[in-house]
Write an enzyme that holds these catalytic residues in place. Structure first.
Site, PDB file in Angstrom:
ATOM      1  CD  GLU A 176      -5.393  52.014 -90.629  1.00  0.00           C
ATOM      2  OE1 GLU A 176      -5.193  52.917 -89.796  1.00  0.00           O
ATOM      3  OE2 GLU A 176      -6.537  51.635 -90.971  1.00  0.00           O
ATOM      4  CG  ASP A 203      -9.119  57.677 -90.634  1.00  0.00           C
ATOM      5  OD1 ASP A 203     -10.353  57.748 -90.800  1.00  0.00           O
ATOM      6  OD2 ASP A 203      -8.433  56.721 -91.041  1.00  0.00           O
ATOM      7  CG  HIS A 218      -6.726  54.470 -93.314  1.00  0.00           C
ATOM      8  ND1 HIS A 218      -8.074  54.212 -93.383  1.00  0.00           N
ATOM      9  CD2 HIS A 218      -6.205  54.031 -94.494  1.00  0.00           C
ATOM     10  CE1 HIS A 218      -8.365  53.649 -94.552  1.00  0.00           C
ATOM     11  NE2 HIS A 218      -7.247  53.536 -95.244  1.00  0.00           N
ATOM     12  CE1 TYR A 219      -8.113  58.490 -86.265  1.00  0.00           C
ATOM     13  CE2 TYR A 219      -7.319  60.617 -87.000  1.00  0.00           C
ATOM     14  CZ  TYR A 219      -8.297  59.836 -86.409  1.00  0.00           C
ATOM     15  OH  TYR A 219      -9.457  60.415 -85.978  1.00  0.00           O
ATOM     16  CB  THR A 220      -3.942  52.903 -85.877  1.00  0.00           C
ATOM     17  OG1 THR A 220      -3.346  53.692 -84.841  1.00  0.00           O
ATOM     18  CG2 THR A 220      -2.893  52.558 -86.932  1.00  0.00           C
ATOM     19  CG  HIS A 258     -10.682  56.139 -94.037  1.00  0.00           C
ATOM     20  ND1 HIS A 258     -10.812  55.395 -92.892  1.00  0.00           N
ATOM     21  CD2 HIS A 258     -11.586  55.614 -94.917  1.00  0.00           C
ATOM     22  CE1 HIS A 258     -11.738  54.467 -93.065  1.00  0.00           C
ATOM     23  NE2 HIS A 258     -12.213  54.568 -94.285  1.00  0.00           N
TER      24      HIS A 258
END
Length: 276
Positions: free
Chosen positions: A147, A195, A82-84, A185
């Site tokens: 993340e 993401d 994921h990215y946050t 994700h």
């Protein structure tokens, strides 16, 4: 002279006193909650209570607990990246240490490459939501969530990617995670999540053995290539086919656009599909 010795003694005592003071972590309170929750789960695992059952007439069925000697912990089989989408790694840690958001991850990687381990790998993190990949409808129960501190509209730092590659290598070795099972994700939640985004270096990860990517030389897809079946066999949920196409293009073609497949997209899909 006596005064000097007294001052030195007092000074030494003060230094020793200051050195002996314990440094309190800003996350001491949430770490305590983590420990208490883990202890509760441990007690559940150690419980040896036989099943309470009744038959159709309501009569109790005899039952007994006899522990087997052949067992171990369930291991993760996927990694979801994921990215946050938050302003800083500190904000993400704050989010993951609050009850209200009801989200978490096993690892968070900062822009400086620092890796924060937030949950034991064998525990179930709340990172994938209502995700689906292949026949797996509860991704949280079978995956590790990572993340990366990134808003989604910026490049990932070299330090981040280097740390990510090192972490993925460890996870792959520790849990024997198949190459195909390193996904994003957006892959498990097409149409709902985007993401880790278009800037994420999927090709580099594939070169290192974490996921697949198309070859440089792409064999053209055959006439009447069944792209919907190919997407499903890769793992995509095709109940919303346009969303699945968009998720595939975001990962393997790495460009936005319509949810229609160009000839180039079809060729890439055919190339990737043959690897699964």
């Amino acid at each position: 002279m006596k005064k000097l010795l007294l001052l030195l003694a007092l000074g030494g005592t003060a230094i020793l006193s200051s050195c002996s003071k314990k440094v309190v972590s800003p996350y001491a309170s949430t770490n305590k909650i983590y420990t208490e929750h883990a202890d509760t789960l441990s007690r559940m695992i150690l419980a040896q209570t036989p099943a309470t059952l009744v038959d159709s007439a309501g009569r109790p069925i005899p039952s007994e607990f006899i522990g087997t000697v052949n067992f171990n912990l369930r291991k993760p089989n996927y990694v979801v990246i994921h990215y946050t989408a938050q302003d800083s790694v500190q904000q993400t840690i704050r989010t993951f240490t609050m009850v209200k958001p009801q989200v978490s991850a096993h690892y968070v990687i900062g822009k400086d490459g620092k890796v924060i381990h937030m949950l034991n790998d064998y525990m179930r993190s709340w990172h994938a939501g209502a995700g689906k990949w292949g026949n797996v409808t509860d991704m949280n129960s079978s995956s590790i969530g990572i993340e990366i501190d990134n808003k989604g509209n910026e490049p990932f730092s070299t330090a981040q990617i280097n740390s990510l590659l090192a972490l993925l290598a460890k996870l792959k070795k520790d849990y024997n995670i198949p190459t195909a099972n390193f996904i994003g994700h957006s892959d498990v939640a097409p149409g709902r999540k985007i993401d880790p985004g278009l800037r994420f270096p999927w090709e580099l990860l594939a070169q290192k053995g974490f996921g697949y990517y198309s070859d440089i030389i792409i064999v053209p897809a055959p006439v009447n290539f069944d792209y919907a079946t190919a997407l499903r066999l890769i793992g995509y949920d095709t109940s919303n086919l346009p969303a699945a196409i968009g998720a595939f293009k975001r990962h393997f073609v790495q460009r936005e656009g319509s949810s229609r497949l160009t000839q180039f997209d079809l060729d890439v899909l055919y190339n990737v599909y043959k690897k699964y």
